[in-house]
Motif scaffolding. Sequence first.
Motif, PDB file in Angstrom:
ATOM      1  N   TYR B 115       0.733  -1.194   0.081  1.00  0.00           N
ATOM      2  CA  TYR B 115      -0.094   0.214   0.144  1.00  0.00           C
ATOM      3  C   TYR B 115       0.865   1.175  -0.054  1.00  0.00           C
ATOM      4  O   TYR B 115       0.621   2.214  -0.616  1.00  0.00           O
ATOM      5  CB  TYR B 115      -0.925  -0.091   1.161  1.00  0.00           C
ATOM      6  N   LYS B 116       1.984   1.102   0.676  1.00  0.00           N
ATOM      7  CA  LYS B 116       2.735   2.470   0.886  1.00  0.00           C
ATOM      8  C   LYS B 116       3.528   2.762  -0.658  1.00  0.00           C
ATOM      9  O   LYS B 116       3.556   3.771  -1.251  1.00  0.00           O
ATOM     10  CB  LYS B 116       3.909   2.280   1.926  1.00  0.00           C
ATOM     11  N   SER B 117       3.783   1.477  -1.300  1.00  0.00           N
ATOM     12  CA  SER B 117       4.589   1.810  -2.532  1.00  0.00           C
ATOM     13  C   SER B 117       3.423   2.319  -3.496  1.00  0.00           C
ATOM     14  O   SER B 117       3.802   3.151  -4.274  1.00  0.00           O
ATOM     15  CB  SER B 117       5.071   0.317  -2.819  1.00  0.00           C
ATOM     16  N   LEU B 118       2.143   1.684  -3.377  1.00  0.00           N
ATOM     17  CA  LEU B 118       1.055   1.963  -4.185  1.00  0.00           C
ATOM     18  C   LEU B 118       0.888   3.593  -4.082  1.00  0.00           C
ATOM     19  O   LEU B 118       1.095   4.465  -4.717  1.00  0.00           O
ATOM     20  CB  LEU B 118      -0.282   1.550  -4.097  1.00  0.00           C
ATOM     21  N   LEU B 119       1.003   4.189  -2.671  1.00  0.00           N
ATOM     22  CA  LEU B 119       0.603   5.474  -2.298  1.00  0.00           C
ATOM     23  C   LEU B 119       1.843   6.397  -3.054  1.00  0.00           C
ATOM     24  O   LEU B 119       1.548   7.408  -3.665  1.00  0.00           O
ATOM     25  CB  LEU B 119       0.380   5.506  -0.851  1.00  0.00           C
ATOM     26  N   ASN B 120       3.011   6.099  -2.707  1.00  0.00           N
ATOM     27  CA  ASN B 120       4.154   6.704  -3.125  1.00  0.00           C
ATOM     28  C   ASN B 120       4.097   6.744  -4.679  1.00  0.00           C
ATOM     29  O   ASN B 120       4.526   8.093  -5.088  1.00  0.00           O
ATOM     30  CB  ASN B 120       5.476   5.913  -2.967  1.00  0.00           C
ATOM     31  N   THR B 121       3.821   5.743  -5.340  1.00  0.00           N
ATOM     32  CA  THR B 121       3.704   5.898  -7.052  1.00  0.00           C
ATOM     33  C   THR B 121       2.836   6.928  -7.216  1.00  0.00           C
ATOM     34  O   THR B 121       2.994   7.886  -8.035  1.00  0.00           O
ATOM     35  CB  THR B 121       3.499   4.565  -7.311  1.00  0.00           C
ATOM     36  N   PHE B 122       1.380   6.977  -6.660  1.00  0.00           N
ATOM     37  CA  PHE B 122       0.806   7.814  -6.958  1.00  0.00           C
ATOM     38  C   PHE B 122       0.954   9.250  -6.754  1.00  0.00           C
ATOM     39  O   PHE B 122       0.510  10.394  -7.265  1.00  0.00           O
ATOM     40  CB  PHE B 122      -0.923   7.491  -6.623  1.00  0.00           C
ATOM     41  N   GLY B 273       4.239   5.229 -17.408  1.00  0.00           N
ATOM     42  CA  GLY B 273       5.494   5.539 -17.385  1.00  0.00           C
ATOM     43  C   GLY B 273       5.911   5.587 -15.748  1.00  0.00           C
ATOM     44  O   GLY B 273       6.775   4.752 -15.320  1.00  0.00           O
ATOM     45  N   THR B 274       4.992   6.707 -15.286  1.00  0.00           N
ATOM     46  CA  THR B 274       5.134   6.561 -13.802  1.00  0.00           C
ATOM     47  C   THR B 274       4.732   5.417 -13.034  1.00  0.00           C
ATOM     48  O   THR B 274       5.419   5.287 -11.917  1.00  0.00           O
ATOM     49  CB  THR B 274       4.676   8.058 -13.356  1.00  0.00           C
ATOM     50  N   LEU B 275       3.928   4.818 -13.313  1.00  0.00           N
ATOM     51  CA  LEU B 275       3.454   3.720 -12.604  1.00  0.00           C
ATOM     52  C   LEU B 275       4.419   2.571 -12.495  1.00  0.00           C
ATOM     53  O   LEU B 275       4.478   1.891 -11.774  1.00  0.00           O
ATOM     54  CB  LEU B 275       2.256   3.351 -13.411  1.00  0.00           C
ATOM     55  N   GLN B 276       5.371   2.706 -13.484  1.00  0.00           N
ATOM     56  CA  GLN B 276       6.359   1.593 -13.578  1.00  0.00           C
ATOM     57  C   GLN B 276       7.645   2.156 -13.308  1.00  0.00           C
ATOM     58  O   GLN B 276       8.712   1.338 -13.611  1.00  0.00           O
ATOM     59  CB  GLN B 276       6.621   1.106 -15.305  1.00  0.00           C
ATOM     60  N   LEU B 277       7.403   3.433 -12.572  1.00  0.00           N
ATOM     61  CA  LEU B 277       8.910   4.006 -12.114  1.00  0.00           C
ATOM     62  C   LEU B 277       9.823   3.106 -11.282  1.00  0.00           C
ATOM     63  O   LEU B 277       9.323   2.367 -10.607  1.00  0.00           O
ATOM     64  CB  LEU B 277       8.610   4.916 -11.174  1.00  0.00           C
ATOM     65  N   PHE B 278      11.060   2.860 -11.840  1.00  0.00           N
ATOM     66  CA  PHE B 278      11.883   2.035 -11.350  1.00  0.00           C
ATOM     67  C   PHE B 278      13.488   2.489 -11.048  1.00  0.00           C
ATOM     68  O   PHE B 278      13.762   2.566  -9.818  1.00  0.00           O
ATOM     69  CB  PHE B 278      11.910   0.597 -12.005  1.00  0.00           C
ATOM     70  N   ASP B 279      13.948   2.776 -12.192  1.00  0.00           N
ATOM     71  CA  ASP B 279      15.278   3.051 -12.075  1.00  0.00           C
ATOM     72  C   ASP B 279      15.723   4.280 -11.102  1.00  0.00           C
ATOM     73  O   ASP B 279      16.836   4.013 -10.271  1.00  0.00           O
ATOM     74  CB  ASP B 279      15.992   3.628 -13.289  1.00  0.00           C
ATOM     75  N   GLU B 280      15.118   5.298 -11.041  1.00  0.00           N
ATOM     76  CA  GLU B 280      15.463   6.495 -10.221  1.00  0.00           C
ATOM     77  C   GLU B 280      15.444   6.124  -8.920  1.00  0.00           C
ATOM     78  O   GLU B 280      16.553   6.203  -8.242  1.00  0.00           O
ATOM     79  CB  GLU B 280      14.428   7.708 -10.498  1.00  0.00           C
ATOM     80  N   PRO B 281      14.269   5.763  -8.401  1.00  0.00           N
ATOM     81  CA  PRO B 281      14.640   5.379  -7.042  1.00  0.00           C
ATOM     82  C   PRO B 281      15.468   4.268  -6.699  1.00  0.00           C
ATOM     83  O   PRO B 281      16.156   4.097  -5.522  1.00  0.00           O
ATOM     84  CB  PRO B 281      13.199   4.975  -6.363  1.00  0.00           C
ATOM     85  N   PHE B 282      15.533   3.035  -7.564  1.00  0.00           N
ATOM     86  CA  PHE B 282      16.570   2.223  -7.272  1.00  0.00           C
ATOM     87  C   PHE B 282      17.972   2.406  -7.028  1.00  0.00           C
ATOM     88  O   PHE B 282      18.661   2.109  -6.132  1.00  0.00           O
ATOM     89  CB  PHE B 282      16.391   1.128  -8.574  1.00  0.00           C
ATOM     90  N   MET B 294       9.721   3.869  -2.215  1.00  0.00           N
ATOM     91  CA  MET B 294       9.486   2.413  -2.766  1.00  0.00           C
ATOM     92  C   MET B 294       8.237   2.865  -3.582  1.00  0.00           C
ATOM     93  O   MET B 294       7.352   3.079  -3.546  1.00  0.00           O
ATOM     94  CB  MET B 294       9.139   1.651  -1.689  1.00  0.00           C
ATOM     95  N   THR B 295       8.689   2.098  -4.855  1.00  0.00           N
ATOM     96  CA  THR B 295       7.616   2.156  -5.718  1.00  0.00           C
ATOM     97  C   THR B 295       7.012   0.597  -6.103  1.00  0.00           C
ATOM     98  O   THR B 295       7.575  -0.058  -5.700  1.00  0.00           O
ATOM     99  CB  THR B 295       7.869   2.695  -7.068  1.00  0.00           C
TER     100      THR B 295
END
Lengths: 431, 340
Positions: B115-122, B273-282, B294-295
Motif C-alpha cells: 500500500y505504501k508503494s502504491l501511495l508513493n507511486t501515486f 511510465g510513472t506507474l512503472q517507475l523503477f530506475d530513479e528510486p532504485f 518505494m514504488t
Amino acid sequence: MKKTLPFILILLLLFVSACSNKSNGNEAKTGDTDHPSGTITVWGWDVAAETMKLSVEKFKKQYPDVEVKVEDFSSGDLYEKLTVGMAARGSGLPDVVLMEDERIPGYIHQFPDGFTKLDQLGYDKYKDAFNPAKIASVQDKEGNLIAAPWDIGPAGVFYRTDFFEKANVDPNSIKTWNDYIEAGKKIKDATGAMLLPIDIANYDGVFHMMLQQQGISYFDKEGNILLDSDEAIRAMEVIKSFHENDLILNNSGWDGIVTATVNGSVATVPYGVWYAGTIMDQAPDLKEKWDVFYLPGFSEGGTRYANVGGSSLLIPSYSENQSAAYAFVEFFTTDEETQLLGFEKFGLFPSLKKTYESPILNENSEYFNNSPIFKKFADIVEQVPEITLDENYARGSSMMSNTQAAILLEDKKVESALKDAKNQLKNEIKK
Amino acid sequence: MRFSKGDESEAEFSSPPLQQEESIQFVRGVSMAQPEKIISTAANYRVNVKKRKTLITPKNAPYFFIGPSLILIIIFTIYPVISSFILSFQEVRGAEKTFVGFANYTRLFHDPVFYKSLLNTFEILIVQVPIMLFISLLIAVGLHSSIVRFKAFFRIAYFMPAITALVAASIVFMILLDEHFGLINYLLSLMGLEPIHWLTSPFWAKVSVIVVMTWRWTGYNMVIFLAGLQAIPKELYEAASIDGASKVKQFFLITIPQLKPVFIFTVVMSTIGTLQLFDEPFILTQGGPNSATMTITLYLYETGFKYFEFGYASAIAYILVIIIAVISWIQMKWVGDLEE
C-alpha cells in the motif's frame, strides 16, 4: 490457412521444448577427480576477486591442466546473476561462486539442490581447521557442508589517533557505549568530526553488531523474531542517543562511508576487520593515524566481540567440472600461503586457524599506529558469540534499516517501532 | 520456395510427359471433339493443381512473413505473460512449484509495504506529471515561436536527457545530491542556506526522485508537443487575427484545443511510465528511507530478487497491470466523453 496454423504451432512447440530441455541434468559431472582438467569460471567481487586472481598462479603449479577464469562483478550484480541462473536451472552459472555468509541460508533455502554438498567431495576432513562458528555458518540444516569457509570479519572500532589526541580522549577508557558517546561529544567539540558514519536508511550493521555482541541476531534457532527483545531495544536506544547527540554522519552507501573515512568527517568507524584493507587502500597518506579498539560493551565487562560479514565459496551443482571446481575451492581455502596473500594485500581476514600463528598476522602494523591490530582481531575470533543466520536474514536486515530510519528520521518511539517491525516481519515470513 | 502465380505456370511447363499422357486420357472421356493440344493444356493444369500441392500459396504467404516475429513474440512476450500469470498462483522453491490458490493475492491486500508503494507511486504521479507536462508545453511553445533563435540547439539540448543512459544519469544525480559532499548542497551553503537532506529525508527523497524524472522526460514530451504545434493549420491563427483575437486568446482558444489529442497521448504515456517507475528510486535511494520512495515495480523487484518470492512478485505485477489498464481506460473514456 487451416493447415498452416497447426504447422506453426507444431514448429513452436518443438522450438519451446528444445529450449527448455537443455539443462535438466543432475548426473554425475565429477570428471576425473585425481587429475582435474579443463576450464572453470569463478565469480567474486572487489578485493576478493582480486585475491582469487592472484592465487591462480600457485594453483596452476599444483593443477597445471586447469584453467581458472575469475570474473569480477559488484556483489549486487553477482547475486542477481546467481539468482536468475539458479531459477533457470543452471544456465550461465559459474563453477565456483563467492557468497557472504549471511546470504548462504537464504540461497540454500530457496535452491535446496542448487549447490554441491562439499562433504561428498571430501571437504569434511578440514572441519577442524576452521573456527567452529564459521563452520556452523556454512552448513545447511542437516549439517552438510555447503560452502568452503574463507574470510571472517571480527568487529572493532577503527579510530583516528590524531583526533583522539586532540580531544584528549584515551581510547582505552572507552569501555561501554556510554563512554563512547561521551568521547564522541568531546571529539566533536575539539575537531568538528562526527563520531561514526551510518547510512541510516539502508544499513543496520551497527545495530546488528550490537545484537551479536549480546548473543542474538534477528531470529533465534526456532525462528522466533527477536526484534522487540530487550537486547534489541537496548541496542536501538544507543543508536538513538548517537543521533540525539548529533554524532552520526548520515551517509548514503558504501562510497559515502569510504569518503567520510578518508576525508576526516568521522573520528571512528565500527566495522569488520576487512575494513582495515579499505582504509589502507583508500587513505595511504593517513598512515599511523588509525588504530583499533574493541567494540564498547553494554555494561562494563560485557562482551565486546561481534562479527561483520565474511564470505565463503560455493560450487553450484550445475557445474560441469566439479572436480576442477573442488580442486580450486580446496586449494584456495586451505592453502596457508594463499590465505595470507589476501590478508596481506587487502586485509581479508582468514578463517583458517593455522594462519593465526603466522608472523605476518602477529607483527605490528606500520599503518595502524605500529600496533598489532590483526593480532587483536585474531585473539577474539574464538570469543565471538555464535548466532543464528537463517533464510530470512535479508528481510530482517531491510526491515531493521527501515525501522532505524523511522526511529531516527521520523521520530518514532523505539519500543513501539520495534514492536511494529516484529509484527510486520512476522506477517511477511508467515505469508 | 516460390509462391506466386508465375510459380504455378512454371510448374506446368516442367511437368513430365507421362503425366500429360495420363491427363489426356482422363479428359478424353469428357470430350473427344476438342483439338488435342488445348485439351491437354487445360487438363494438365487441372491435374497439376490436384496432384502437386505447393505448401505456400498466395493466401497463406503472409503468415509465413509474420511467422518468425510471431514466434518471437509468443516466446518472449506471450509465454512469459501467461507463465507469470500462472506463477502468481504458485509458490516457488528451487525448482519446485506448488499451487497456493489466491494466497499471494490475499497476502498482497494485507501488505502495508504494498500500500505504501502504491501511495508513493501515486503521490509522485500526481505531482510530477502535471509539472512536467506544463514545463514541456511551455518550452515547446517557446521553441515554436518565431522569436527564439538557435532552435535546433535548444531542441537537442532539451531532448538529450531522454536518450541518456538512466543509470549513468542517476549516478551523476546521486553525486550532485549527496548530503555532505554534493555540489548542490555546496552551492546552497554558498548562498548561506542550510544543507538539504536530499536522499536521506523521506520528504526530500521523493522530491529528488521527482526532480530527476522531470529532468529526464520533459524534453521527450516537449518534442511531442512541438510536433503537435506544427500540425496546427496556420489559417486558424490568420483567421483569428483578422477577427481581432489577441495572442493569449489565440493560445487558449486555438492552440490548447488543437493540442488535445497530443495532451491525451502524453498524459497516458506519462501515467503508464510513472506507474512503472523503477530506475530513479532504485539507484538514488533504494526505496528508502523507510520505504518513502518505494514504488510498485521496485517492491516487485525486491520481493522477486532479494527475497526469492517469485510467485508473490508475479501477483504484484498482475495487480500493476490491472491498475494501469483501469487508469488508462478511465483517461481515454473521460477525454472521449468530453469530446462528445
